[in-house]
Design an enzyme around this catalytic site. Structure first.
Site, short mmCIF file in Angstrom:
data_model
loop_
_atom_site.label_atom_id
_atom_site.label_comp_id
_atom_site.label_asym_id
_atom_site.label_seq_id
_atom_site.Cartn_x
_atom_site.Cartn_y
_atom_site.Cartn_z
N CYS A 110 7.12 6.82 5.08
CA CYS A 110 7.28 5.36 4.98
C CYS A 110 8.17 4.78 6.08
CB CYS A 110 7.82 5.00 3.61
SG CYS A 110 6.76 5.51 2.24
N HIS A 136 10.83 -2.00 4.08
CA HIS A 136 9.68 -1.26 3.57
C HIS A 136 9.39 -1.73 2.15
CE1 HIS A 136 7.00 1.77 2.21
NE2 HIS A 136 7.91 2.42 1.51
N ASN A 154 2.86 -0.18 -2.31
CA ASN A 154 3.53 0.59 -1.26
C ASN A 154 2.47 1.15 -0.31
OD1 ASN A 154 4.87 2.47 0.33
ND2 ASN A 154 6.03 3.36 -1.36
#
Length: 354
Positions: free
Chosen positions: A146, A281, A311
């Site tokens: 990520c 993020h 996500n």
């Protein structure tokens, strides 16, 4: 002997993240410099299929209320059969080029941040490079989960600063739906697919101050079993699924956010109050809210897309940038703070004068 990492201090006398010195963990630590590269264009690509929380509740034992309350996620996009990471990356790259008023001939570097490449090799970046018709420069993938987009951005900026590239496509692209265990309600509700891209170009000497002002990269492999995929090409299990210890990730993420954000603010000689937009993020709204509060950043300055995207790993920050640019929130001259944590653990931040 095991090294214990202390985000506030040292790792057995070393710099945060367990490295031998701060330079090994932070790109450009302590250096305040004029921007070397600036954002010339942004673009995004999302699969057409939307999967709501209600649909997921027909697959595993969960509910819309449970997912929304704990994550802030209402829906996510899912790639179609035959729609791969490279396809989403290519589409986002084309939009970023269009926004920048450039053509593929203007690009001499392609970096794709992804944890879900089409193939073991060649890299997804090479596939995108070929489809766009780019025949000069370099193309490669960055794997930092990520955190990948911020790692890729930092790498591209460093290469431009070194004179190794003049214009770069920096892409975050993922099809996480392909590595989810759809019977594991702790992970399958969280992730989605998509891609975002930016064009970075050398700033020259225009005196505007626009560009990438600072970046900090961290990692600590001691935490790798807290967020990982349980299979890969060199193991006996060649395919795997996302596994996560959610509470441990949550706790570490907030500490890590403060660590790297303070590093980039210090490098640039600014404070959190100077930041116009915080683009973290998009993992979980509770993590984002807690991080912003700990940093003292006004919630109105936080760009949130997790509700509609889920996500999307390395794609989440460029997707959020593209949305905030398109709707007029992020404007030229704004100070934009990026931050992410990913499996490994890896964590990173960058500060950009838009």
């Amino acid at each position: 002997m095991q090294t214990r990492v202390d985000l506030k201090g040292n790792a057995n006398g070393h710099a945060p993240g367990g490295g031998a010195d701060e330079g090994a963990q932070t790109l450009g630590a302590g250096v305040r410099r004029r921007p070397s590269s600036r954002v010339a264009g942004v673009g995004a690509a999302l699969p057409s299929r939307t999967m709501s929380n209600a649909e997921i509740a027909t697959i595993v034992d969960t509910s819309d209320d449970w997912i929304t309350a704990r994550t802030g996620i209402r829906e996510r996009r899912i790639a179609a059969d035959g729609e791969f990471t490279s396809h989403l990356a290519e589409a986002a790259a084309k939009k970023a080029l269009e926004h920048a008023g450039l053509t593929p001939d203007d690009i001499d570097l392609v970096i794709v941040a992804t944890a879900t490449p089409d193939l073991t090799f060649p890299s997804t970046a090479v596939l995108v490079q070929g489809r766009l018709g780019i025949t000069k420069g370099a193309a490669f993938d960055v794997g930092a989960a990520c955190s990948g987009f911020v790692y890729a951005l930092s790498t591209a900026d460093a290469l431009v600063a070194a004179g190794s590239a003049s214009r770069a496509l920096v892409i975050g692209a993922e099809t996480f739906s392909r590595i989810l265990d759809w019977s594991d309600r702790t992970t399958c509700v969280l992730f989605g697919d998509g891609a975002g891209a930016i064009v970075l170009e050398a700033t020259g000497a225009d005196g505007s101050g626009r560009g990438v002002m600072a970046h900090a990269l961290r990692s600590d492999g001691a935490h790798h079993e807290k967020l990982f995929v349980d299979g890969g090409p060199s193991t006996t299990q060649t395919s795997g699924h996302v596994r996560m210890r959610g509470q441990e990730v949550f706790r570490f993420a907030i500490q890590a956010t403060v660590d790297v954000v303070e590093a980039v603010l210090d490098q640039a000689g600014v404070t959190a109050a100077d930041v116009d937009w915080f683009v973290p993020h998009q993992a979980n709204k509770r993590i984002i809210d807690a991080s912003a509060k700990k940093l003292g950043i006004d919630p109105q300055k936080v760009v949130l897309t997790v509700g509609g995207h889920g996500n999307t790993s390395a794609a989440s920050i460029p997707l959020a940038l593209a949305e905030a640019q398109q709707d007029g929130r992020i404007k030229q001259g704004d100070l934009v703070l990026l931050e992410a944590l990913g499996g490994g653990f890896t964590w990173a931040a960058a500060l950009v004068r838009w």
